[in-house]
Design a protein around this motif. Sequence first.
Motif, mmCIF file in Angstrom:
data_model
loop_
_atom_site.group_PDB
_atom_site.id
_atom_site.type_symbol
_atom_site.label_atom_id
_atom_site.label_comp_id
_atom_site.label_asym_id
_atom_site.label_seq_id
_atom_site.Cartn_x
_atom_site.Cartn_y
_atom_site.Cartn_z
ATOM 1 N N THR A 57 -12.393 8.390 26.404
ATOM 2 C CA THR A 57 -11.608 9.262 27.577
ATOM 3 C C THR A 57 -10.898 8.059 28.447
ATOM 4 O OG1 THR A 57 -12.003 11.303 27.720
ATOM 5 C CG2 THR A 57 -10.730 11.096 29.166
ATOM 6 N N ASP A 58 -11.926 7.202 28.792
ATOM 7 C CA ASP A 58 -10.809 5.714 29.448
ATOM 8 C C ASP A 58 -10.310 5.582 28.328
ATOM 9 O OD1 ASP A 58 -11.979 6.573 31.871
ATOM 10 O OD2 ASP A 58 -14.227 5.719 31.435
ATOM 11 N N GLU A 59 -11.208 4.948 27.345
ATOM 12 C CA GLU A 59 -10.592 3.821 26.501
ATOM 13 C C GLU A 59 -8.893 4.405 26.164
ATOM 14 O OE1 GLU A 59 -9.918 1.050 23.642
ATOM 15 O OE2 GLU A 59 -10.919 1.343 25.067
ATOM 16 N N ARG A 60 -8.940 5.730 25.574
ATOM 17 C CA ARG A 60 -7.455 6.606 25.260
ATOM 18 C C ARG A 60 -6.525 6.129 26.383
ATOM 19 N NH1 ARG A 60 -11.170 11.341 23.169
ATOM 20 N NH2 ARG A 60 -11.633 11.031 21.383
ATOM 21 N N LYS A 61 -7.499 6.403 27.553
ATOM 22 C CA LYS A 61 -6.282 6.475 28.797
ATOM 23 C C LYS A 61 -6.082 4.504 28.699
ATOM 24 C CE LYS A 61 -7.992 9.525 31.820
ATOM 25 N NZ LYS A 61 -8.703 10.323 32.682
ATOM 26 N N ARG A 62 -6.379 4.098 28.407
ATOM 27 C CA ARG A 62 -6.486 2.201 28.189
ATOM 28 C C ARG A 62 -5.805 1.887 26.921
ATOM 29 N NH1 ARG A 62 -6.763 -1.768 25.895
ATOM 30 N NH2 ARG A 62 -8.290 -0.822 24.226
ATOM 31 N N GLN A 63 -5.730 2.316 25.756
ATOM 32 C CA GLN A 63 -5.133 2.364 25.566
ATOM 33 C C GLN A 63 -3.324 2.908 25.072
ATOM 34 O OE1 GLN A 63 -6.444 4.194 21.670
ATOM 35 N NE2 GLN A 63 -7.676 2.937 20.914
ATOM 36 N N LEU A 64 -3.451 3.564 25.609
ATOM 37 C CA LEU A 64 -2.164 4.623 26.097
ATOM 38 C C LEU A 64 -1.457 3.779 27.111
ATOM 39 C CD1 LEU A 64 0.024 6.914 26.423
ATOM 40 C CD2 LEU A 64 -1.046 8.382 27.929
ATOM 41 N N HIS A 65 -2.244 3.497 28.406
ATOM 42 C CA HIS A 65 -1.385 2.464 29.703
ATOM 43 C C HIS A 65 -0.407 1.126 29.315
ATOM 44 C CE1 HIS A 65 -1.922 4.794 33.053
ATOM 45 N NE2 HIS A 65 -3.058 5.676 32.561
ATOM 46 N N ALA A 66 -1.709 0.992 27.756
ATOM 47 C CA ALA A 66 -1.130 -0.620 27.083
ATOM 48 C C ALA A 66 0.467 -0.198 26.209
ATOM 49 C CB ALA A 66 -2.418 -0.593 26.398
ATOM 50 N N ALA A 67 0.393 1.036 25.632
ATOM 51 C CA ALA A 67 1.561 1.134 24.864
ATOM 52 C C ALA A 67 2.536 1.637 25.835
ATOM 53 C CB ALA A 67 1.102 2.268 23.885
ATOM 54 N N ILE A 68 2.496 2.103 26.780
ATOM 55 C CA ILE A 68 3.012 2.208 27.889
ATOM 56 C C ILE A 68 4.051 0.978 28.005
ATOM 57 C CG2 ILE A 68 4.123 3.362 30.113
ATOM 58 C CD1 ILE A 68 1.946 5.906 30.066
ATOM 59 N N ALA A 69 3.441 0.488 28.778
ATOM 60 C CA ALA A 69 3.802 -0.825 29.246
ATOM 61 C C ALA A 69 4.658 -1.758 28.544
ATOM 62 C CB ALA A 69 2.086 -1.367 29.135
ATOM 63 N N GLN A 70 4.164 -1.091 27.014
ATOM 64 C CA GLN A 70 5.046 -2.526 25.701
ATOM 65 C C GLN A 70 6.430 -1.388 25.825
ATOM 66 O OE1 GLN A 70 3.387 -1.964 22.601
ATOM 67 N NE2 GLN A 70 0.879 -2.613 22.854
ATOM 68 N N LEU A 71 6.668 -0.373 26.678
ATOM 69 C CA LEU A 71 7.954 0.125 26.470
ATOM 70 C C LEU A 71 9.188 -0.627 26.972
ATOM 71 C CD1 LEU A 71 7.435 3.533 27.023
ATOM 72 C CD2 LEU A 71 7.086 2.888 24.848
ATOM 73 N N PRO A 72 10.661 -0.707 26.885
ATOM 74 C CA PRO A 72 11.193 -1.569 28.262
ATOM 75 C C PRO A 72 10.682 -0.434 29.287
ATOM 76 C CG PRO A 72 12.059 -0.788 25.765
ATOM 77 C CD PRO A 72 11.138 0.242 25.643
ATOM 78 N N GLU A 73 11.371 -1.406 30.266
ATOM 79 C CA GLU A 73 11.662 -0.994 32.210
ATOM 80 C C GLU A 73 12.240 1.113 31.876
ATOM 81 O OE1 GLU A 73 12.166 -2.915 36.496
ATOM 82 O OE2 GLU A 73 13.097 -3.295 34.825
#
Length: 182
Positions: A114-130
């Motif tokens: 679960t933590d790994e999935r959250k980390r992946q999601l947060h990393a993907a969100i960080a790549q989005l435009p502001e």
Amino acid sequence: MDNGASSYRRFLDGEEAAFDCIIKELFTGLVFFIDRIVHDIHTAEDIAIDAFSDLVVHRHRYNFKVSLKTYLYMVGRSRALDHLRHRKVLEEVSLSEAQAVADDTASIEAQILTDERKRQLHAAIAQLPEELRIAVHLVYFEEMTYEEAAKVMKKNRKQIDNLLYRAKKALHTILGKDGAQL
């Protein structure tokens, strides 16, 4: 910043409240530092309390040649290593405790996934435009309605809806087929 040395001088001069300032400023960091050594937060808290007790009981040991923070971390590290040295190497475990550990291991593995999935999601969100990132954060993490998010971002509801649609589409592209599991 003297990292508590002036507060300790005030404490030595009789101002008891100065020691509270030292604890407030340095205790949490010391506990987390010790926890990295002993890997047990409760033991780390006990060792940190011992390190602070050392300042009160053995006032002459701290000589102001290093910062108080450095001194406390040196004492904490030393006591943490002593704790590891003196801890029993082999502890007996009953069968029921072993089963509980096995059950805990399964839940820990699930938590890690679960933590790994959250980390992946947060990393993907960080790549989005502001603008997309802010919309996602407000609606999905702060649990705001579209209308509330629109007020914060000075947009209308339809614009928030469009931003979130674009964000979801971009996240699907970034995460690929793994995104379906999140």
